[in-house]
Design a protein around this motif. Structure first.
Motif, PDB file in Angstrom:
ATOM      1  N   UNK A  68      53.742   5.483  13.046  1.00  0.00           N
ATOM      2  CA  UNK A  68      55.238   5.300  13.103  1.00  0.00           C
ATOM      3  C   UNK A  68      55.316   3.603  13.060  1.00  0.00           C
ATOM      4  N   UNK A  69      56.153   3.248  12.095  1.00  0.00           N
ATOM      5  CA  UNK A  69      56.446   1.931  11.912  1.00  0.00           C
ATOM      6  C   UNK A  69      57.757   1.663  12.235  1.00  0.00           C
ATOM      7  N   UNK A  70      58.141   0.294  12.863  1.00  0.00           N
ATOM      8  CA  UNK A  70      59.521  -0.021  12.845  1.00  0.00           C
ATOM      9  C   UNK A  70      59.523  -1.721  12.671  1.00  0.00           C
ATOM     10  N   UNK A  71      60.531  -2.152  12.081  1.00  0.00           N
ATOM     11  CA  UNK A  71      61.605  -1.591  11.513  1.00  0.00           C
ATOM     12  C   UNK A  71      60.961  -0.980  10.126  1.00  0.00           C
ATOM     13  N   UNK A  72      61.848  -0.156   9.309  1.00  0.00           N
ATOM     14  CA  UNK A  72      61.209   0.333   7.899  1.00  0.00           C
ATOM     15  C   UNK A  72      61.720  -0.691   7.022  1.00  0.00           C
ATOM     16  N   UNK A  73      62.949  -1.583   7.253  1.00  0.00           N
ATOM     17  CA  UNK A  73      63.329  -2.588   6.266  1.00  0.00           C
ATOM     18  C   UNK A  73      63.892  -3.811   7.062  1.00  0.00           C
ATOM     19  N   UNK A  74      63.599  -4.958   6.628  1.00  0.00           N
ATOM     20  CA  UNK A  74      63.818  -6.418   7.364  1.00  0.00           C
ATOM     21  C   UNK A  74      64.038  -7.344   6.344  1.00  0.00           C
ATOM     22  N   UNK A 102      56.320 -16.061   0.568  1.00  0.00           N
ATOM     23  CA  UNK A 102      55.303 -15.276   0.202  1.00  0.00           C
ATOM     24  C   UNK A 102      54.695 -14.210   1.011  1.00  0.00           C
ATOM     25  N   UNK A 103      55.312 -14.093   2.248  1.00  0.00           N
ATOM     26  CA  UNK A 103      55.114 -12.906   2.978  1.00  0.00           C
ATOM     27  C   UNK A 103      56.024 -11.828   2.362  1.00  0.00           C
ATOM     28  N   UNK A 104      56.839 -11.799   1.641  1.00  0.00           N
ATOM     29  CA  UNK A 104      57.755 -10.790   1.294  1.00  0.00           C
ATOM     30  C   UNK A 104      56.931  -9.866   0.527  1.00  0.00           C
ATOM     31  N   UNK A 105      56.930  -8.399   1.139  1.00  0.00           N
ATOM     32  CA  UNK A 105      55.986  -7.491   0.667  1.00  0.00           C
ATOM     33  C   UNK A 105      56.335  -6.112   1.313  1.00  0.00           C
ATOM     34  N   UNK A 106      55.629  -4.980   0.904  1.00  0.00           N
ATOM     35  CA  UNK A 106      55.469  -3.766   1.657  1.00  0.00           C
ATOM     36  C   UNK A 106      54.141  -3.698   2.381  1.00  0.00           C
ATOM     37  N   UNK A 107      54.691  -3.548   3.900  1.00  0.00           N
ATOM     38  CA  UNK A 107      53.558  -3.558   4.897  1.00  0.00           C
ATOM     39  C   UNK A 107      53.459  -2.002   5.343  1.00  0.00           C
ATOM     40  N   UNK A 108      51.964  -1.497   5.278  1.00  0.00           N
ATOM     41  CA  UNK A 108      51.750  -0.287   5.791  1.00  0.00           C
ATOM     42  C   UNK A 108      50.706  -0.576   6.665  1.00  0.00           C
ATOM     43  N   UNK A 109      50.897   0.252   8.154  1.00  0.00           N
ATOM     44  CA  UNK A 109      49.873   0.378   9.017  1.00  0.00           C
ATOM     45  C   UNK A 109      49.192   1.684   8.932  1.00  0.00           C
ATOM     46  N   UNK A 110      48.081   1.624   9.196  1.00  0.00           N
ATOM     47  CA  UNK A 110      47.058   2.891   8.917  1.00  0.00           C
ATOM     48  C   UNK A 110      46.214   2.831  10.344  1.00  0.00           C
ATOM     49  N   UNK A 111      45.831   4.365  10.469  1.00  0.00           N
ATOM     50  CA  UNK A 111      44.867   4.518  11.569  1.00  0.00           C
ATOM     51  C   UNK A 111      43.797   5.650  11.077  1.00  0.00           C
ATOM     52  N   UNK A 112      42.619   5.732  11.762  1.00  0.00           N
ATOM     53  CA  UNK A 112      42.003   6.731  11.707  1.00  0.00           C
ATOM     54  C   UNK A 112      40.694   6.676  13.064  1.00  0.00           C
ATOM     55  N   UNK A 113      40.213   7.928  12.979  1.00  0.00           N
ATOM     56  CA  UNK A 113      39.088   8.076  13.951  1.00  0.00           C
ATOM     57  C   UNK A 113      37.780   7.659  13.638  1.00  0.00           C
ATOM     58  N   UNK A 114      37.275   7.001  14.533  1.00  0.00           N
ATOM     59  CA  UNK A 114      35.401   6.526  14.265  1.00  0.00           C
ATOM     60  C   UNK A 114      34.512   7.431  14.689  1.00  0.00           C
ATOM     61  N   UNK A 115      35.030   8.520  15.099  1.00  0.00           N
ATOM     62  CA  UNK A 115      34.147   9.626  15.924  1.00  0.00           C
ATOM     63  C   UNK A 115      33.289  10.369  14.959  1.00  0.00           C
ATOM     64  N   UNK A 164      45.013   7.326   7.941  1.00  0.00           N
ATOM     65  CA  UNK A 164      46.601   7.948   7.920  1.00  0.00           C
ATOM     66  C   UNK A 164      47.498   6.773   8.151  1.00  0.00           C
ATOM     67  N   UNK A 165      48.523   6.797   7.142  1.00  0.00           N
ATOM     68  CA  UNK A 165      49.274   5.845   7.017  1.00  0.00           C
ATOM     69  C   UNK A 165      50.713   5.940   7.541  1.00  0.00           C
ATOM     70  N   UNK A 166      51.280   5.029   8.045  1.00  0.00           N
ATOM     71  CA  UNK A 166      52.644   4.901   8.372  1.00  0.00           C
ATOM     72  C   UNK A 166      53.642   5.131   7.154  1.00  0.00           C
ATOM     73  N   UNK A 167      54.972   5.103   7.327  1.00  0.00           N
ATOM     74  CA  UNK A 167      55.995   5.087   6.358  1.00  0.00           C
ATOM     75  C   UNK A 167      56.013   3.795   5.636  1.00  0.00           C
ATOM     76  N   UNK A 168      55.653   2.826   5.996  1.00  0.00           N
ATOM     77  CA  UNK A 168      55.822   1.513   5.321  1.00  0.00           C
ATOM     78  C   UNK A 168      57.061   0.649   5.798  1.00  0.00           C
ATOM     79  N   UNK A 169      57.047  -0.881   5.829  1.00  0.00           N
ATOM     80  CA  UNK A 169      58.033  -1.792   6.416  1.00  0.00           C
ATOM     81  C   UNK A 169      58.011  -2.606   5.129  1.00  0.00           C
ATOM     82  N   UNK A 170      59.554  -2.687   4.641  1.00  0.00           N
ATOM     83  CA  UNK A 170      59.631  -3.532   3.409  1.00  0.00           C
ATOM     84  C   UNK A 170      60.231  -4.833   3.975  1.00  0.00           C
TER      85      UNK A 170
END
Lengths: 114, 109
Positions: A5-11, A84-97, A104-110
């Motif tokens: 999950x990511x917050x906020x979705x839009x800013x 110049x930091x105006x962009x669409x941002x995604x957080x992602x995670x994964x296992x290293x095991x 796996x990606x979050x929904x994005x923050x514009x």
């Protein structure tokens, strides 16, 4: 439900006003990462973390900070945002095991910086 | 250096088959991913190849040749909802994923 999950979705913000985008995952993943996506440039990695208190720069870290105080959270901090930091941002995670390293990606923050 | 190349745009017809190619150069290669991304949404996982050959999953198949640094994604029986960007990503050293800029696929009636 397993998710990122990511917050906020839009800013919309103004130049120089500090902001934080939160990211949280409930899959007990060791690895977390932030990307920005811009037209024609694809997904570029900003920072990543392989475990608590371990963070490293990606390809475009300038102007960003991160922290990893807990395994589930990986906030992205813009101390003094610029247009110049105006962009669409995604957080992602994964296992290293294991070697199967699907991210796996979050929904994005514009983010828009005026 | 590290680089991913894929076509910028492709157009195909509903019901047809389309192949999206990807060439890559990475250090410490450990797998090739394909993701689908609809406009403004998060990428979603489609396939993963680490060994040479074809992996089939329903209407989607992905092929890898490690010696050639080459992969393709094959989409069969195209549907309008398949209109999206398709991202090729190679796993490299330090557990990093290197993404291509994506191929925008337009499916026409």
């Amino acid at each position: 439900e397993a998710q990122v999950t990511q917050n906020p979705r839009y800013l919309i913000t103004v130049t120089g006003k500090k902001l934080t985008v939160t990211c949280s995952q409930n899959m007990n993943h060791e690895y977390m990462s932030w990307y920005r996506q811009d037209p024609g440039l694809g997904l570029r990695q900003i920072y990543y973390s392989m475990n608590v208190e371990v963070t490293d720069k990606g390809d475009v870290p300038e102007g960003y900070k991160v922290s990893r105080k807990e395994k589930r959270n990986f906030p992205l901090i813009l101390e003094s945002p610029s247009p110049n930091q105006t962009s669409l941002y995604f957080c992602a995670s994964r296992t290293l095991r294991d070697s199967y390293n699907e991210q796996f990606f979050g929904p994005g923050t514009r983010l828009t910086v005026l | 250096g590290q680089n991913i190349d894929q076509p910028t745009e492709m157009t195909a017809t509903e019901g047809a088959i389309v192949q999206i190619n990807c060439t890559y150069q990475t250090s410490g290669f450990n797998g090739l991913f394909w993701y689908q991304q609809h406009a403004g949404e998060a990428p979603t996982f489609l396939s993963y190849n680490v060994l040479d050959g074809l992996e089939e999953k329903g209407r989607f198949s992905s092929f890898l040749s490690r010696s050639k640094g080459y992969s393709y994604l094959l989409l069969k029986e195209l549907q309008m909802k398949d209109s999206a960007s398709y991202l090729c990503a190679a796993g490299g050293a330090t557990n990093k994923l290197i993404f291509g800029t994506g191929t925008l696929l337009a499916v026409q009636p």
